[in-house]
Design an enzyme around this catalytic site. Structure first.
Site, short mmCIF file in Angstrom:
data_model
loop_
_atom_site.label_atom_id
_atom_site.label_comp_id
_atom_site.label_asym_id
_atom_site.label_seq_id
_atom_site.Cartn_x
_atom_site.Cartn_y
_atom_site.Cartn_z
N LYS A 36 0.88 -1.12 0.25
CA LYS A 36 0.28 0.19 -0.28
C LYS A 36 0.38 1.30 -0.15
O LYS A 36 2.51 1.24 0.18
CB LYS A 36 -1.15 0.12 1.14
CG LYS A 36 -0.12 0.23 2.55
CD LYS A 36 -1.11 0.00 3.97
CE LYS A 36 -0.50 -0.30 5.45
NZ LYS A 36 -1.39 -0.10 6.19
N ARG A 135 -11.69 1.13 14.51
CA ARG A 135 -10.81 1.58 12.69
C ARG A 135 -12.24 0.74 12.27
O ARG A 135 -12.91 1.51 11.83
CB ARG A 135 -9.80 1.44 12.72
CG ARG A 135 -9.24 2.73 11.59
CD ARG A 135 -7.65 2.01 10.92
NE ARG A 135 -6.90 0.98 10.84
CZ ARG A 135 -6.26 0.93 10.35
NH1 ARG A 135 -5.62 1.32 9.95
NH2 ARG A 135 -5.38 -1.01 10.18
N TYR A 275 14.03 32.88 -0.03
CA TYR A 275 12.89 33.25 0.81
C TYR A 275 12.95 33.78 2.00
O TYR A 275 13.16 33.04 2.96
CB TYR A 275 11.61 32.74 0.56
CG TYR A 275 11.02 32.78 -0.99
CD1 TYR A 275 10.73 33.14 -1.85
CD2 TYR A 275 11.07 31.28 -1.78
CE1 TYR A 275 10.24 32.72 -3.72
CE2 TYR A 275 10.33 31.21 -2.69
CZ TYR A 275 10.07 32.14 -3.49
OH TYR A 275 9.62 32.31 -4.50
#
Length: 383
Positions: A36, A135, A275
């Site tokens: 996964k 879950r 920056y």
């Protein structure tokens, strides 16, 4: 190279890791390779065929789209198991193609049977049991309805497995919770067995449980992070070495992430780099511009903290990591040149940048860093 960075994946490292893990579990236990999250950032299309070459015949994915990607690159006979998302519209494809999948709520069970009936083909199910993760999964209270449904529809179903998932096997602070989960799992399995509902496999162990709770190996283990050469947690790592005299890490990391210097710039003392004003040159500096930024998976939280390797030496990120580039201090590196190799993750000479180091310098878990590596970074197989 048609991209600003690329990832190398080591065949020999994967074989080493799989051999080690199979040695831990023993020959009777099925090894399921969890791929996964784009194979934890390693790339499903690149990793799966490599895993097959290393003897893997069973894969666990999260969703139908990952299963589909796997079917396109896995030429050898293989078992695919979907542990998570499977839309009702995708059930027919899964059943028709003999993809196994978790069921953890009544609707999926009902829909699976309906589709199986309509195409006259058995659905290959793994019934997930809720044991304390809270879950997904059927709890003890809902189990009687599941039992009745399985019995009355047994001709349309093939019960491949009963399974659960542990809520933190990688940490000793979760020990009591994990032990309670094991007890609940046994209770629920026993209840199913009493009704003559017998699965092909019982499985519950992730990488951490494989190492910390050998009793959870059962018929199959679902191994993710460790096959890629990384430990689930520092605790799991320490526990293993506390039990073994040999102090050499048995795992080898598969991944090296590399790029090249895009440009070099001289920055006078007192000037700000990049920056904002987060970094001011304390001396005259030489800065290398690296064509990787946060859009390529290099976290902005590593601004002024991260390191890369150039010519076998560490170079520190200076200024804020940008969307597509970052700057590193190479003032101390002799003969540095444009196009020099830059290692973002992995080894160069005697130095290495570890996945763990990213976590130490930022809030990223190793899982998070790897799975955030973009799909379009090229992955190449090396020995």
């Amino acid at each position: 190279m048609f991209n600003s960075s690329f990832i190398e994946i080591s065949r020999s490292a994967l074989q080493n890791n799989i051999d080690f893990l199979k040695q831990v579990t023993g020959p009777q236990v099925q090894f399921s390779s969890v791929i996964k999250g784009n194979a934890y950032g390693h790339g499903i299309e690149q990793f799966a065929p490599l895993a097959q070459e290393c003897g893997v015949t069973h894969f666990s994915v999260f969703s139908a789209d990952e299963a589909l990607r796997l079917t396109s690159v896995a030429p050898a006979p293989t078992t695919i198991m979907i542990m998570g998302y499977l839309d009702n519209e995708e059930l027919e494809w899964a059943i028709q193609n003999e993809i196994e999948f978790f069921v953890f709520e009544p609707e999926r069970l009902i829909q699976a049977v309906a589709v199986a009936k309509s195409i006259n083909k058995r659905a290959r199910l793994h019934v997930e049991l809720e044991t304390g993760m809270n879950r997904t999964g059927f709890d003890l209270n809902s189990l009687q309805n599941v039992i009745s449904f399985l019995i009355s529809n047994k001709e349309h179903l093939e019960l491949k497995g009963l399974c659960t998932h542990y809520a933190g096997a990688e940490s000793v602070q979760n020990h009591d919770r994990v032990m309670a989960q094991q007890q609940r799992f046994k209770q629920q399995v026993d209840k199913l067995l009493q009704h003559n509902i017998i699965p092909r496999q019982l499985h519950s162990a992730c990488s951490a449980a494989v190492m910390a709770y050998p009793e959870t190996h059962m018929d199959m283990v679902r191994v993710g992070i460790m096959q890629y050469g990384l430990w689930p947690s520092p605790e799991t790592h320490s526990q293993y070495f506390g039990q073994h005299k040999e102090k050499t890490d048995p795992l080898r990391r598969l991944i090296n992430w590399k790029t090249r210097i895009m440009s070099l710039k001289s920055v006078p003392q007192g000037e700000y780099i990049g920056y904002g004003t987060s970094y001011q040159a304390s001396r005259d500096m030489t800065v290398a511009i690296i064509p990787v930024g946060y859009s390529w998976g290099y976290s902005r939280s590593l601004s002024n903290l991260g390191h890369v390797l150039i010519r076998g030496q560490r170079a520190t990120v200076v200024g804020n990591v940008n969307m597509n580039v970052m700057m590193v201090d190479v003032t101390h590196i002799a003969d540095v040149q444009k196009e020099d190799e830059v290692v973002l993750l992995g080894k160069q000479g005697n130095e290495s940048i570890t996945v763990a180091s990213f976590g130490e310098l930022s809030t990223q878990l190793n899982y998070e860093l790897l799975t955030r590596l973009p799909l379009n970074i090229p992955r190449v197989i090396i020995e």
